[in-house]
Design a protein around this motif. Structure first.
Motif, PDB file in Angstrom:
ATOM      1  N   UNK A 196     -78.367 -56.113   9.255  1.00 25.46           N
ATOM      2  CA  UNK A 196     -79.363 -57.186   9.392  1.00 25.46           C
ATOM      3  C   UNK A 196     -80.603 -56.893   8.541  1.00 25.46           C
ATOM      4  N   UNK A 197     -80.698 -55.687   7.977  1.00 24.97           N
ATOM      5  CA  UNK A 197     -81.871 -55.343   7.158  1.00 24.97           C
ATOM      6  C   UNK A 197     -81.882 -56.224   5.900  1.00 24.97           C
ATOM      7  N   UNK A 198     -83.090 -56.583   5.420  1.00 26.38           N
ATOM      8  CA  UNK A 198     -83.193 -57.480   4.259  1.00 26.38           C
ATOM      9  C   UNK A 198     -82.424 -56.993   3.030  1.00 26.38           C
ATOM     10  N   UNK A 204     -74.384 -59.607   1.241  1.00 24.60           N
ATOM     11  CA  UNK A 204     -73.621 -60.265   2.318  1.00 24.60           C
ATOM     12  C   UNK A 204     -73.382 -61.739   1.961  1.00 24.60           C
ATOM     13  N   UNK A 205     -74.405 -62.397   1.421  1.00 22.45           N
ATOM     14  CA  UNK A 205     -74.228 -63.813   1.037  1.00 22.45           C
ATOM     15  C   UNK A 205     -73.144 -63.971  -0.015  1.00 22.45           C
ATOM     16  N   UNK A 206     -73.124 -63.056  -0.982  1.00 19.45           N
ATOM     17  CA  UNK A 206     -72.106 -63.159  -2.044  1.00 19.45           C
ATOM     18  C   UNK A 206     -70.713 -62.885  -1.475  1.00 19.45           C
ATOM     19  N   UNK A 234     -72.294 -61.549  15.095  1.00 20.36           N
ATOM     20  CA  UNK A 234     -71.469 -60.360  15.362  1.00 20.36           C
ATOM     21  C   UNK A 234     -72.283 -59.101  15.043  1.00 20.36           C
ATOM     22  N   UNK A 235     -73.021 -59.127  13.920  1.00 22.92           N
ATOM     23  CA  UNK A 235     -73.835 -57.965  13.535  1.00 22.92           C
ATOM     24  C   UNK A 235     -74.853 -57.657  14.643  1.00 22.92           C
ATOM     25  N   UNK A 236     -75.478 -58.706  15.184  1.00 24.93           N
ATOM     26  CA  UNK A 236     -76.484 -58.507  16.235  1.00 24.93           C
ATOM     27  C   UNK A 236     -75.833 -58.031  17.535  1.00 24.93           C
ATOM     28  N   UNK A 237     -74.733 -58.697  17.901  1.00 22.20           N
ATOM     29  CA  UNK A 237     -74.086 -58.375  19.190  1.00 22.20           C
ATOM     30  C   UNK A 237     -73.480 -56.979  19.195  1.00 22.20           C
ATOM     31  N   UNK A 238     -73.126 -56.469  17.999  1.00 20.85           N
ATOM     32  CA  UNK A 238     -72.481 -55.140  17.942  1.00 20.85           C
ATOM     33  C   UNK A 238     -73.386 -54.149  17.202  1.00 20.85           C
TER      34      UNK A 238
END
Ligand code: NAP
Length: 296
Positions: A196-198, A204-206, A234-238
């Protein structure tokens, strides 16, 4: 039902125990040669018959929970013993194994499953259920369409279980999540939440744009914004979790990259779609694997 679990690792043992608790006759087929397999789960110890030919021959359902790259070799010696009516259910991350099962077992009903439960085996005979999840199952051949009743059987033993009328849609959605989270967390050896870090957002978008293009070419319904939101969730939940590929790289074990990003690359090639970002991650992980292989 008479149920055989091939590959009683973390996920396989969890299902074996839940199904035995629910009153089914459950046996396993593991790599250890002992005639029984014992597993401690919570307060109790569970015992299963192991590697018995009769358990293979009389199985109504065979649940296959080896890792994707282990599926074909697990079947090499067993296929001849399997009754043509036995339902085969594959439950693993990644895609691309079902084709070989269709060839090896052309008459058997085949069902595919994907689960978000978390399981961990810190020792060969100890199991923890590390995360509550849900499971989707669906038919992978004509005969598999007659197996919808399995949804009730599994739901009773270990909810939530849903029948998916087009299971490949659910598998592709899971593949998309895995294509993003697994290689990045493995390469950077970070927990899922770090993605989730900038600094990871552009890559991730690509990655998602490439996966989305291949999904569209495969006629899998996909909306990039919705897929991005799903992967963010999913990234946040895990966030505290270490992905399986992260752990495989840490322990220098073979990963499932060939059946996750590798599968995506093979479908992209078929459609003539360029996927350079995924390709770079694939080669990075394969290079790591080859370094360990050369040390063996
Ligand atoms: N663990 C989770 O939380 C989780 C969650 C969702 C999805 N998944 C997916 O589920 C699949 C299984 O994962 P896992 O974590 O349960 O892996 P695992 O613990 O390594 O389980 C695989 C098991 O299969 C056994 N095996 C390998 N080859 C075999 C063969 N030829 N015959 C019989 N048994 C064989 C392995 O034995 P050895 O140990 O002797 O190699 C191991 O016990 C993977 O695709 C994974 O990505 C896992």
């Amino acid at each position: 039902m008479n149920i055989l679990v091939i590959g009683p690792g973390a996920i396989g043992s969890l299902w074996a125990i839940k199904l035995q608790q629910d009153g089914h006759q459950v046996a396993v087929f593991g790599r250890q040669t002992e005639s029984h397999y014992q597993c401690q789960f919570g307060e109790h110890s569970y015992t299963f018959s192991n590697r018995q030919i009769n358990d293979i021959k009389h199985a109504d359902l065979i649940l296959v929970t080896v890792k994707a790259w282990q599926v074909t070799s697990a079947f090499d010696s067993l296929a001849r013993q399997i009754d043509p009516d036995t339902i085969m259910m594959l439950m693993h991350n990644g895609m691309g194994t079902v084709e070989s099962i269709r060839t090896l077992l052309p008459t058997n009903p085949i069902v595919l499953a994907t689960t978000t439960h978390g399981a961990f085996k810190p020792a060969p005979t100890q199991l923890f259920h590390t995360g509550q999840g849900e499971t989707f199952i669906g038919a992978a051949n004509e005969q598999g369409h007659r197996c919808q009743f399995l949804c009730d059987v599994l739901q009773h033993a270990f909810p939530e279980v849903h029948w998916h009328p087009q299971i490949e849609h659910a598998l592709w959605r899971k593949l998309a999540v895995n294509c993003v989270i697994n290689p990045l967390t493995a390469i950077h050896q970070c927990p899922n939440g770090n993605l989730a870090f900038p600094r990871y957002q552009a890559v991730i978008s690509r990655l998602i744009a490439e996966v989305g293009a291949v999904m569209a070419a495969e006629n899998i319904p996909v909306h990039l914004e919705e897929l991005t939101t799903h992967i963010d969730c999913v990234i946040t939940a895990t966030s505290e979790n270490k992905s399986s590929m992260h752990q495989d790289v840490y322990h220098r074990r073979k990963t499932e990259i060939d059946f996750i990003t590798g599968y995506l690359l093979s479908r992209a090639k078929k459609h003539g779609i360029a996927v350079p970002e995924n390709e770079a991650l694939y080669h990075h992980i394969r290079t790591l694997e080859q370094q360990w292989e050369s040390l063996i």
